[in-house]
Design a protein around this motif. Structure first.
Motif, PDB file in Angstrom:
ATOM      1  N   LYS A 192       4.365  -1.895  -4.821  1.00 52.48           N
ATOM      2  CA  LYS A 192       5.537  -1.950  -3.948  1.00 52.48           C
ATOM      3  C   LYS A 192       5.137  -1.981  -2.475  1.00 52.48           C
ATOM      4  O   LYS A 192       5.770  -2.650  -1.661  1.00 52.48           O
ATOM      5  N   ARG A 210       5.602  -1.670  -8.309  1.00 53.54           N
ATOM      6  CA  ARG A 210       5.296  -0.341  -8.837  1.00 53.54           C
ATOM      7  C   ARG A 210       5.033   0.647  -7.711  1.00 53.54           C
ATOM      8  O   ARG A 210       4.491   0.293  -6.670  1.00 53.54           O
ATOM      9  N   ASP A 211       5.384   1.904  -7.968  1.00 60.12           N
ATOM     10  CA  ASP A 211       5.060   2.981  -7.028  1.00 60.12           C
ATOM     11  C   ASP A 211       3.623   3.432  -7.289  1.00 60.12           C
ATOM     12  O   ASP A 211       3.372   4.502  -7.839  1.00 60.12           O
TER      13      ASP A 211
END
Length: 301
Positions: A38, A8-9
């Protein structure tokens, strides 16, 4: 083709109350897995046996790591008098011993030499690079090195407890790059009795407090759940030591593209490094130039 990193960002800070027995890298990897992030990194290594604040930066917050690394931090540590070890902590082999045990006043008197701007030689077992290789790797091979002394700012160094004749508890507030093991080693030499670190706890680092940190057990228990996300603190906390300037709506796109733009500021000096915000969110870090902001590090939305 470059490999795309999965995850995930997610951007922000997770403050971990690190347990003993783990490397800082292992803790970061555990956090990245638990949050499915991430990108992650930490702001200041702790020795494997050390405990306390390990601030883990996620996503865009990794761009603020230098500001936490440069901030003051505090350590509470116990030293063992009468013994020197090859690692300057309890994990190493005893290489020298003494029967001398200085009294509390002698210790307090010696601490003054370790306050202010001092020069400090890193431990032989440290991550300092020597001829392109980590010092601890050379030390493990039995190689002795002459490591160069490095400057360190020590704000405060206090004796806070004396559990028995052999042990002393100290508290130190210092700047970037301090080796507590070197303080213990050099203090022991100054006292003529040798010394090494037995326990080490980082109680705070910049804006982050160990008492507010999440334990590794809770990270594992809450892994991959929305509840763990609630422990993630905003990216902006990593910019606490910088002045904030506000940008207008029409300036946001310019700054995100790395171009200078007009900002609103007060009590900011020309040429000062600051961070620009819009509606409380960090847009970039850069230089203030009399009503204009020149970005040097931009945060991706």
């Amino acid at each position: 083709m470059a490999r795309t990193r999965k995850g995930r960002d997610l951007s922000g800070w997770l403050v971990v109350d690190k347990p003993a027995g783990m490397t800082s890298t292992s803790v970061v990897n555990k956090v990245r897995w638990a949050l499915d992030a991430k990108k992650a990194g930490h702001a200041g290594t702790l020795d494997p046996e050390a405990t306390g604040v390990l601030a883990v930066a996620l996503g865009e917050a990794t761009k603020t790591v230098p500001y936490i690394t440069d901030a003051l931090k505090a350590y509470v540590f116990t030293i063992r008098l009468g013994q020197a070890t090859n690692t300057d902590d309890a994990e190493g082999e005893v290489i020298a011993e003494s029967d001398l045990r200085p009294d509390d006043q002698a210790i307090k008197d010696a601490l003054g030499a370790f306050v202010g701007d001092i020069m400090q030689v890193p431990p032989q077992f440290s991550a300092v690079k020597v001829d392109g290789e980590r010092a601890y790797k050379k030390a493990r091979d039995g190689e002795e090195m002459e490591l160069a002394a490095r400057p360190l700012w020590v704000e405060e160094l206090l004796l806070v407890d004396r559990p028995d004749a052999d042990h002393v508890v100290l508290e130190m507030t210092c700047g970037k790059g301090g080796y507590v093991r070197s303080i213990a080693r050099d203090l022991g030499l100054a006292l003529g009795c040798y010394a090494h670190v037995v326990t080490l706890h980082r109680s705070w680092s910049g804006p982050f407090q160990a008492k507010d940190g999440i334990t590794l057990e809770d990270i594992e228990r809450l892994a991959k759940t929305p509840e763990l996300d609630t422990y993630v603190q905003p990216l902006e906390i990593g910019l606490t030591d910088l002045q904030e300037v506000r940008c207008l709506a029409e300036s946001v796109a310019k700054l995100r593209n790395g171009n200078p733009a007009t900002v609103i500021a007060s009590d900011v000096e020309f040429g000062e490094e600051v961070w620009a915000s819009y509606e409380g969110r960090a847009i970039a870090v850069g230089t203030y130039r009399g009503g204009e902001f020149q970005p040097s590090r931009v945060f991706v939305a």
